[in-house]
Design a protein around this motif. Structure first.
Motif, mmCIF file in Angstrom:
data_model
loop_
_atom_site.group_PDB
_atom_site.id
_atom_site.type_symbol
_atom_site.label_atom_id
_atom_site.label_comp_id
_atom_site.label_asym_id
_atom_site.label_seq_id
_atom_site.Cartn_x
_atom_site.Cartn_y
_atom_site.Cartn_z
ATOM 1 N N ARG A 8 0.888 -1.279 -0.087
ATOM 2 C CA ARG A 8 -0.136 -0.062 -0.066
ATOM 3 C C ARG A 8 0.695 1.337 0.041
ATOM 4 O O ARG A 8 0.550 2.398 -0.682
ATOM 5 N N ASP A 9 1.880 1.434 0.794
ATOM 6 C CA ASP A 9 2.695 2.392 0.960
ATOM 7 C C ASP A 9 3.516 2.732 -0.375
ATOM 8 O O ASP A 9 3.603 3.625 -1.105
ATOM 9 N N PHE A 10 4.080 1.572 -1.035
ATOM 10 C CA PHE A 10 4.601 1.402 -2.301
ATOM 11 C C PHE A 10 4.008 2.045 -3.400
ATOM 12 O O PHE A 10 4.331 3.057 -4.041
ATOM 13 N N VAL A 11 2.747 1.533 -3.434
ATOM 14 C CA VAL A 11 1.837 2.110 -4.406
ATOM 15 C C VAL A 11 1.428 3.609 -4.334
ATOM 16 O O VAL A 11 1.428 4.334 -5.221
ATOM 17 N N LYS A 12 1.056 3.976 -3.071
ATOM 18 C CA LYS A 12 0.802 5.438 -2.766
ATOM 19 C C LYS A 12 1.866 6.450 -3.211
ATOM 20 O O LYS A 12 1.764 7.291 -3.913
ATOM 21 N N MET A 13 3.122 5.883 -3.108
ATOM 22 C CA MET A 13 4.315 6.628 -3.402
ATOM 23 C C MET A 13 4.435 6.616 -4.946
ATOM 24 O O MET A 13 4.781 7.785 -5.776
ATOM 25 N N LEU A 14 4.079 5.770 -5.532
ATOM 26 C CA LEU A 14 4.040 5.665 -7.099
ATOM 27 C C LEU A 14 3.005 6.606 -7.720
ATOM 28 O O LEU A 14 3.258 7.193 -8.553
ATOM 29 N N ILE A 15 1.883 6.634 -7.029
ATOM 30 C CA ILE A 15 0.915 7.471 -7.515
ATOM 31 C C ILE A 15 1.137 8.858 -7.307
ATOM 32 O O ILE A 15 0.950 9.911 -8.025
ATOM 33 N N GLU A 16 1.913 9.043 -5.941
ATOM 34 C CA GLU A 16 2.074 10.660 -5.874
ATOM 35 C C GLU A 16 3.590 10.952 -6.524
ATOM 36 O O GLU A 16 4.002 11.884 -6.426
ATOM 37 N N GLU A 17 4.118 10.046 -7.255
ATOM 38 C CA GLU A 17 5.229 10.220 -7.947
ATOM 39 C C GLU A 17 6.388 10.597 -7.164
ATOM 40 O O GLU A 17 6.977 11.768 -7.318
ATOM 41 N N TYR A 18 6.558 9.895 -6.213
ATOM 42 C CA TYR A 18 7.569 10.393 -4.939
ATOM 43 C C TYR A 18 8.638 9.181 -5.056
ATOM 44 O O TYR A 18 8.708 8.261 -4.272
ATOM 45 N N PRO A 19 9.622 9.395 -6.140
ATOM 46 C CA PRO A 19 10.566 8.094 -6.562
ATOM 47 C C PRO A 19 11.402 8.010 -5.190
ATOM 48 O O PRO A 19 11.687 6.644 -4.777
ATOM 49 N N GLU A 20 11.895 8.896 -4.524
ATOM 50 C CA GLU A 20 12.776 8.730 -3.215
ATOM 51 C C GLU A 20 11.892 7.747 -2.290
ATOM 52 O O GLU A 20 12.720 6.912 -1.506
ATOM 53 N N GLY A 21 10.820 7.833 -2.165
ATOM 54 C CA GLY A 21 9.845 6.998 -1.168
ATOM 55 C C GLY A 21 9.922 5.645 -1.687
ATOM 56 O O GLY A 21 10.006 4.668 -1.012
ATOM 57 N N TYR A 22 9.346 5.283 -2.809
ATOM 58 C CA TYR A 22 9.328 4.040 -3.337
ATOM 59 C C TYR A 22 10.582 3.243 -3.403
ATOM 60 O O TYR A 22 10.752 2.036 -3.444
ATOM 61 N N GLN A 23 11.479 4.002 -4.004
ATOM 62 C CA GLN A 23 13.011 3.557 -4.264
ATOM 63 C C GLN A 23 13.491 3.027 -2.953
ATOM 64 O O GLN A 23 14.335 2.108 -2.847
ATOM 65 N N ALA A 24 13.084 3.650 -1.666
ATOM 66 C CA ALA A 24 13.590 2.976 -0.217
ATOM 67 C C ALA A 24 13.329 1.767 -0.084
ATOM 68 O O ALA A 24 13.994 0.889 0.708
ATOM 69 N N TYR A 25 12.253 1.347 -0.927
ATOM 70 C CA TYR A 25 11.920 -0.361 -0.816
ATOM 71 C C TYR A 25 12.604 -0.991 -1.690
ATOM 72 O O TYR A 25 12.729 -2.510 -1.414
ATOM 73 N N TRP A 26 13.371 -0.899 -2.469
ATOM 74 C CA TRP A 26 14.332 -1.486 -3.476
ATOM 75 C C TRP A 26 15.401 -1.898 -2.446
ATOM 76 O O TRP A 26 16.408 -1.423 -1.707
ATOM 77 N N SER A 27 15.752 -3.321 -2.711
ATOM 78 C CA SER A 27 16.947 -3.964 -1.950
ATOM 79 C C SER A 27 18.486 -3.473 -2.890
ATOM 80 O O SER A 27 17.905 -2.964 -4.002
ATOM 81 N N GLU A 28 19.453 -3.591 -2.250
ATOM 82 C CA GLU A 28 20.431 -3.106 -3.035
ATOM 83 C C GLU A 28 20.912 -3.913 -4.227
ATOM 84 O O GLU A 28 21.373 -3.560 -5.300
ATOM 85 N N ASP A 29 20.342 -5.304 -4.260
ATOM 86 C CA ASP A 29 20.582 -6.133 -5.236
ATOM 87 C C ASP A 29 19.407 -6.572 -6.059
ATOM 88 O O ASP A 29 19.170 -7.670 -6.696
ATOM 89 N N ILE A 30 18.439 -5.605 -6.075
ATOM 90 C CA ILE A 30 17.170 -5.724 -6.775
ATOM 91 C C ILE A 30 17.419 -6.236 -8.167
ATOM 92 O O ILE A 30 18.173 -5.885 -8.738
ATOM 93 N N VAL A 31 16.633 -6.971 -8.780
ATOM 94 C CA VAL A 31 16.388 -7.673 -9.996
ATOM 95 C C VAL A 31 15.091 -6.861 -10.566
ATOM 96 O O VAL A 31 13.998 -7.316 -10.076
ATOM 97 N N SER A 32 15.032 -6.482 -12.040
ATOM 98 C CA SER A 32 14.154 -5.827 -12.567
ATOM 99 C C SER A 32 13.951 -6.530 -13.855
ATOM 100 O O SER A 32 15.032 -6.524 -14.650
ATOM 101 N N ILE A 33 13.006 -7.310 -14.158
ATOM 102 C CA ILE A 33 12.701 -7.976 -15.483
ATOM 103 C C ILE A 33 11.549 -7.332 -16.103
ATOM 104 O O ILE A 33 10.271 -7.348 -15.748
ATOM 105 N N GLU A 34 11.841 -7.089 -17.579
ATOM 106 C CA GLU A 34 10.985 -6.521 -18.519
ATOM 107 C C GLU A 34 10.458 -7.520 -19.464
ATOM 108 O O GLU A 34 11.048 -8.533 -19.846
ATOM 109 N N PRO A 35 9.197 -7.485 -20.220
ATOM 110 C CA PRO A 35 8.653 -8.557 -21.089
ATOM 111 C C PRO A 35 9.241 -8.200 -22.364
ATOM 112 O O PRO A 35 9.064 -9.103 -23.250
ATOM 113 N N ARG A 36 9.927 -7.378 -22.602
ATOM 114 C CA ARG A 36 10.602 -6.999 -23.871
ATOM 115 C C ARG A 36 12.113 -7.205 -24.008
ATOM 116 O O ARG A 36 12.654 -6.998 -22.969
ATOM 117 N N GLU A 37 12.267 -7.497 -25.260
ATOM 118 C CA GLU A 37 14.021 -7.813 -25.590
ATOM 119 C C GLU A 37 14.595 -6.313 -25.470
ATOM 120 O O GLU A 37 14.028 -5.379 -25.544
#
Length: 119
Positions: A8-37
């Motif tokens: 809920r907190d993560f989504v709230k910060m996404l909606i508010e466009e507050y990157p420092e807030g939602y990025q605080a939830y990222w681990s240092e070794d976060i993996v991000s996978i996209e569906p496109r090449e």
């Protein structure tokens, strides 16, 4: 915080466009996978994900984005994104589902699923 509270907190910060807030939830070794090449199809680490976000900001113009969710099970939650953007001069409308996996209160993986008929 439990998964529901983090989601809920993560989504709230996404909606508010507050990157420092939602990025605080990222681990240092976060993996991000996209569906496109391409070079951003899989990135690992906070620095690489920040570079991916910077590339997106520099190469796209958002006309609208809606964020819907969260949907929770165990240590995972999903968020639905509906976007209307111009990317490298081409206007696109698409929907993605983001699946986020938590460990020790941090997002260790984000994986995006695209609607099959949109890509």
């Amino acid at each position: 915080m439990n998964t529901t509270e983090i989601a809920r907190d993560f989504v709230k910060m996404l909606i508010e466009e507050y990157p420092e807030g939602y990025q605080a939830y990222w681990s240092e070794d976060i993996v991000s996978i996209e569906p496109r090449e391409g070079p951003a199809a899989r990135v690992q680490g906070r620095a690489a994900l920040l570079e991916k976000h910077a590339w997106w900001a520099a190469n796209s113009q958002s006309h609208s984005t809606t964020v819907d969710g969260t949907y929770v099970i165990g240590d995972q939650f999903t968020v639905r994104f509906t976007s209307d953007v111009t990317l490298n001069g081409e206007r696109l409308q698409f929907t993605e589902i983001g699946l986020y996996t938590l460990e020790d209160g941090k997002i260790i993986e984000e994986k995006f699923f695209a609607a099959a008929d949109e890509w």
